[in-house]
Design an enzyme around this catalytic site. Structure first.
Site, mmCIF file in Angstrom:
data_model
loop_
_atom_site.group_PDB
_atom_site.id
_atom_site.type_symbol
_atom_site.label_atom_id
_atom_site.label_comp_id
_atom_site.label_asym_id
_atom_site.label_seq_id
_atom_site.Cartn_x
_atom_site.Cartn_y
_atom_site.Cartn_z
ATOM 1 C CD GLU A 1 -7.683 -6.057 1.574
ATOM 2 O OE1 GLU A 1 -6.296 -6.178 1.811
ATOM 3 O OE2 GLU A 1 -7.583 -4.464 1.453
ATOM 4 C CG ASP B 1 2.581 -6.507 1.332
ATOM 5 O OD1 ASP B 1 2.165 -7.826 1.304
ATOM 6 O OD2 ASP B 1 1.805 -5.586 1.356
ATOM 7 C CB SER C 1 -0.712 -0.120 1.250
ATOM 8 O OG SER C 1 -0.075 -0.406 2.469
HETATM 9 O O1 KIV Z 1 -0.422 -3.338 1.521
HETATM 10 C C1 KIV Z 1 -1.106 -3.516 2.729
HETATM 11 O O2 KIV Z 1 -1.237 -2.179 3.453
HETATM 12 C C2 KIV Z 1 -2.028 -4.596 3.005
HETATM 13 C C3 KIV Z 1 -2.685 -4.548 4.167
HETATM 14 C C4 KIV Z 1 -4.098 -3.944 3.403
HETATM 15 C C5 KIV Z 1 -3.140 -5.737 4.836
HETATM 16 O O3 KIV Z 1 -1.813 -5.666 2.315
#
Ligand code: KIV
Length: 271
Positions: free
Chosen positions: A189, A90, A52
């Site tokens: 989610e 991520d 994100s």
């Molecule tokens: O990238 C992110 O912020 C996420 C969350 C929404 C879980 O994957």
């Protein structure tokens, strides 16, 4: 006393124990040193260096453009700010979908170059081979099911997922597959609260919900949304704890005023 307060460093084992003890897991995103320091210092269990960042740090419409190099930069900055929490990084779009060799190489780069403690990957059955390889290499993996933003162009909408029985059944099956593949936790989610409850109860590993109701084993929010830095995104599931956007606007306007009227700097604010 809660498990959270007793421990010096949160690990994947801590999260497992928290689930077993019924203690909720707290997770927030962070992308830089200063906010990571605040969030870790406040006692969070997990920081997610989320893709994100593509939206809230870089201003892109989706999470797709962010690169592995950019995620590594954000994760390096976060790691310098933390002492205690578990850091999940991520894996960005394109860094793991092609094949499990590429996925493993991307995960190894993240671990080696950032000092992060684990990675997160979106997807169910289709991600299982890559997850197995990465877990076999000793890298903890968090799964992510439901509204997986890297697939937004497949979904065509950010609406709630798995409302229909077919998609709900696939999600139940995928959650089990991710657990079997060795994931230490799964983000759920934007799915119906009842489905998230059923999935959470059916797994031995913790679930972390965002827009998935109160029966997940933990909760996650995007920091910019919950602190009100970003005020345009107001989904039903979001609780906004501050309005930094307004406070920062007021502060900047006051600064402009003070400089223009020659009030800043005053005698004590110079050498
Ligand atoms: O990238 C992110 O912020 C996420 C969350 C929404 C879980 O994957």
């Amino acid at each position: 006393m809660s498990i959270n307060k007793e421990i010096k460093k949160v690990t994947t084992n801590t999260l497992q124990k928290m689930k077993a003890a019924g203690e909720k897991i707290t997770m927030l995103t962070a992308y830089d040193f200063s906010f990571a320091k605040i969030i870790d210092g406040a006692g969070i269990d997990v920081i997610l260096v989320g893709d994100s960042a593509s939206n809230v740090m870089a201003g892109h419409e989706t999470t797709l453009p962010i690169t592995l190099e950019q995620m590594i930069y954000h994760a390096q900055s976060v790691i310098r700010g933390i002492d205690r929490c578990l850091v999940v990084v991520d894996m960005p779009f394109g860094s793991y979908q092609s094949n499990s060799d590429i996925a493993l190489a991307s995960a190894i780069r993240i671990m080696k170059e950032t000092g992060g403690h684990s990675v997160k990957m979106e997807g169910g059955e289709e991600a299982v081979d890559a997850i197995r390889r990465i877990v076999s290499a000793g890298i903890p993996v968090m799964g992510h099911l439901g509204l997986t933003p890297q697939s937004i162009y497949k979904f065509g909408t950010y609406t709630v997922r798995a409302k229909e029985e077919d998609e709900a059944n696939k999600l139940r099956k995928d959650a089990k597959l991710l657990q079997q593949a060795g994931c230490f936790a799964i983000v759920l989610e934007k799915i119906p609260a009842l489905l998230a409850k059923q999935v959470s109860e059916s797994l031995t590993i913790p679930t972390i919900g965002i827009g998935a109701g109160g029966n997940c084993d933990g909760q996650v929010l995007v920091m910019h949304d919950m602190l009100g830095i970003n005020t345009e995104f107001k989904p039903r599931f979001l609780r906004q704890y501050l309005n930094i956007h307004q406070q920062a606007t007021d502060a900047v306007q006051q600064y402009i005023k003070d400089v223009k009227r020659k009030d800043f700097p005053n005698d004590t604010e110079q050498y």
